[in-house]
Enzyme design. Sequence first.
Site, mmCIF file in Angstrom:
data_model
loop_
_atom_site.group_PDB
_atom_site.id
_atom_site.type_symbol
_atom_site.label_atom_id
_atom_site.label_comp_id
_atom_site.label_asym_id
_atom_site.label_seq_id
_atom_site.Cartn_x
_atom_site.Cartn_y
_atom_site.Cartn_z
ATOM 1 N N TYR A 104 0.848 -1.184 0.000
ATOM 2 C CA TYR A 104 0.000 0.000 0.000
ATOM 3 C C TYR A 104 0.889 1.242 0.000
ATOM 4 O O TYR A 104 1.955 1.227 -0.584
ATOM 5 C CB TYR A 104 -1.024 -0.028 1.150
ATOM 6 C CG TYR A 104 -2.208 0.810 0.782
ATOM 7 C CD1 TYR A 104 -2.996 0.471 -0.322
ATOM 8 C CD2 TYR A 104 -2.511 1.980 1.461
ATOM 9 C CE1 TYR A 104 -4.048 1.263 -0.726
ATOM 10 C CE2 TYR A 104 -3.579 2.780 1.062
ATOM 11 C CZ TYR A 104 -4.334 2.420 -0.034
ATOM 12 O OH TYR A 104 -5.373 3.206 -0.440
ATOM 13 N N GLU A 246 -13.552 4.447 -2.964
ATOM 14 C CA GLU A 246 -12.126 4.739 -2.758
ATOM 15 C C GLU A 246 -11.575 5.587 -3.903
ATOM 16 O O GLU A 246 -11.719 5.244 -5.077
ATOM 17 C CB GLU A 246 -11.345 3.421 -2.681
ATOM 18 C CG GLU A 246 -9.917 3.570 -2.249
ATOM 19 C CD GLU A 246 -9.777 3.947 -0.785
ATOM 20 O OE1 GLU A 246 -8.832 4.690 -0.463
ATOM 21 O OE2 GLU A 246 -10.599 3.495 0.020
ATOM 22 N N ASP A 269 -13.896 5.761 2.293
ATOM 23 C CA ASP A 269 -12.746 5.689 3.196
ATOM 24 C C ASP A 269 -11.933 6.972 3.196
ATOM 25 O O ASP A 269 -11.373 7.352 4.220
ATOM 26 C CB ASP A 269 -11.857 4.501 2.812
ATOM 27 C CG ASP A 269 -10.754 4.265 3.828
ATOM 28 O OD1 ASP A 269 -11.064 4.164 5.027
ATOM 29 O OD2 ASP A 269 -9.580 4.204 3.430
ATOM 30 N N ASP A 270 -11.864 7.658 2.064
ATOM 31 C CA ASP A 270 -11.087 8.900 2.000
ATOM 32 C C ASP A 270 -11.705 9.984 2.879
ATOM 33 O O ASP A 270 -11.004 10.862 3.376
ATOM 34 C CB ASP A 270 -10.994 9.393 0.558
ATOM 35 C CG ASP A 270 -10.366 8.367 -0.361
ATOM 36 O OD1 ASP A 270 -9.219 7.974 -0.101
ATOM 37 O OD2 ASP A 270 -11.031 7.926 -1.308
ATOM 38 N N ASN A 409 -0.441 11.660 0.875
ATOM 39 C CA ASN A 409 0.217 10.480 0.312
ATOM 40 C C ASN A 409 0.417 10.656 -1.184
ATOM 41 O O ASN A 409 -0.345 11.377 -1.834
ATOM 42 C CB ASN A 409 -0.646 9.239 0.563
ATOM 43 C CG ASN A 409 -0.540 8.735 1.971
ATOM 44 O OD1 ASN A 409 0.535 8.652 2.530
ATOM 45 N ND2 ASN A 409 -1.681 8.399 2.564
#
Length: 554
Positions: A104, A246, A269-270, A409
């Site tokens: 990931y 996602e 999820d974000d 990220n």
Amino acid sequence: MTTQKKTKSNRALPAKGVDWLHNPVFNKGTAFTEAERDMLGLRGLLPPHVQSMDEQARRVMGNFRSKPSDLERYIQIVGLQDRNETLFYRVVMDNLEELMPIIYTPTVGKACQEYGHIFRRSRGFYISSNDRGQMEHILHHWPTRDVKVIVVTDGERILGLGDLGASGMGIPIGKLSLYTACAGIHPMQCLPITIDVGTDNETLRNDPLYIGLRQKRIRGEAYDAIIEEFMIAVEKIFPGVLVQFEDFGNCNAFRLLERYRDRACTFNDDIQGTGAVTLAGILSALRITGGKLREQRVLFLGAGEAGIGIAENIVNVLVEEGLTPAEARKRVWFVDSKGLVVKGRDQLTEHKLHYAHDHAPCADLFPAVKSIKPTMLIGASGQAKSFTREIVTTMASLNERPVIFALSNPTSKAECTAEEAYTWTNGRAVFASGSPFSPVTVNGKLHVPGQGNNAYIFPGVGLGILCTGARRVTESMFIVAARTLASLIRPEELAEGRVYPSLQRIHEVSHAIAVAVAEEVFAKKLNAHSRPEDLPGYIRSQMFKPEYPDYTKK
């Protein structure tokens, strides 16, 4: 006419010897026993020495560590997943701290950028805009009906890298690997899906090795119709399935969450996972800095899915503690690409309007820090190096223990590094990041940066939902998950500056979150399954363990 035997997941067992070796679900490789080799027609198809899983794992990790780059390590380890899923999860679970940054963030981002060039074997399920009108039909091509979790992306906002179209498939594959590795959800119950509606990334469209549709993104009513057909189809084929959205673009993420959250068992999820894991980090940070959440002034750089999701969780907790929503939102400020979000600014989207306060305009982050005087600075911008030395030292002048979270990220997009945060504050910063950073020593003291990885949250939340058959996903489940995660930080971890537990404890963390979420499901009467007498024990019994079965006893 003979019928092929099937497993409990309704997946057919391989028909003949070589098929066992080519099926990653059933393959044991050199670990097939002598009896299995005779029974399954494998004699002669494998080297004569029967290896244990421990021996196989040592070979895998030896090869892994010999690779010259993280991308090569990614290719090697996902190649194992395509050959032998059981061994893959054994290796990942035993080496999670070493392997998570590969399967990931941050390495999966590089893998997605190169996806068409490193493509070896198809994994997951692709639905394109060409499949309109037949999604239900083609979903029957998936080999098992026992799907419990779907992670779906349209590839428009892959990490902080932007529109990668169909090359974003690495994200749902990686997320579902963490559902299994961190919370023990069986891999055969996980389905990664990419919805390909095109890409606005011209470089990709012109790449002869690009794997997706070579067209600009479909938008508007046509796009909404594709998502609607998809949601109806997956619920029909996999009733009660949990659907995790996602890496959708901001223009769609909030809309889709609002449209489907009360119609399906779904979350983003974000928005919600990131919100929960960051809230947990904030609650842990307060155990280091002292003070209460209601006393904080939180300034965000970036007002997209992650930033708004975190802010909403902060507001929800403050409301639980007695503040009105308006009072709670006054503790939270945003800087976006146009400067400080204030009342009277033109063209503010609906999700930003809640956080538009009465204040003079500030063109960028530094004057906003000087004016707002935040106690916590949170980066969710995707803008590398945007927490400059000037900004960080100003935070240190305003606070004895400034809380600085650089969450973007992959690593290349981080607002600052751990070394910068600790060095520029003379070791006083409480720091966390989205991608991992190594420990830093300042003035003889070791500081261990926290990684605000959503893997601390979504696997446990998913496990709790699956074990109860929850019909919907609520905001309260993520608040409960965040509080549970923060409660698991040990005093010795806080002393090192950690705001998250060691990843070595991830199974303990996921189990505790699953139990807490399950309790919330039962309390809200959202469950489809009856409550077991021993809830923690039942949830633990449902967690997948990567062990080879004895096929002679099947």
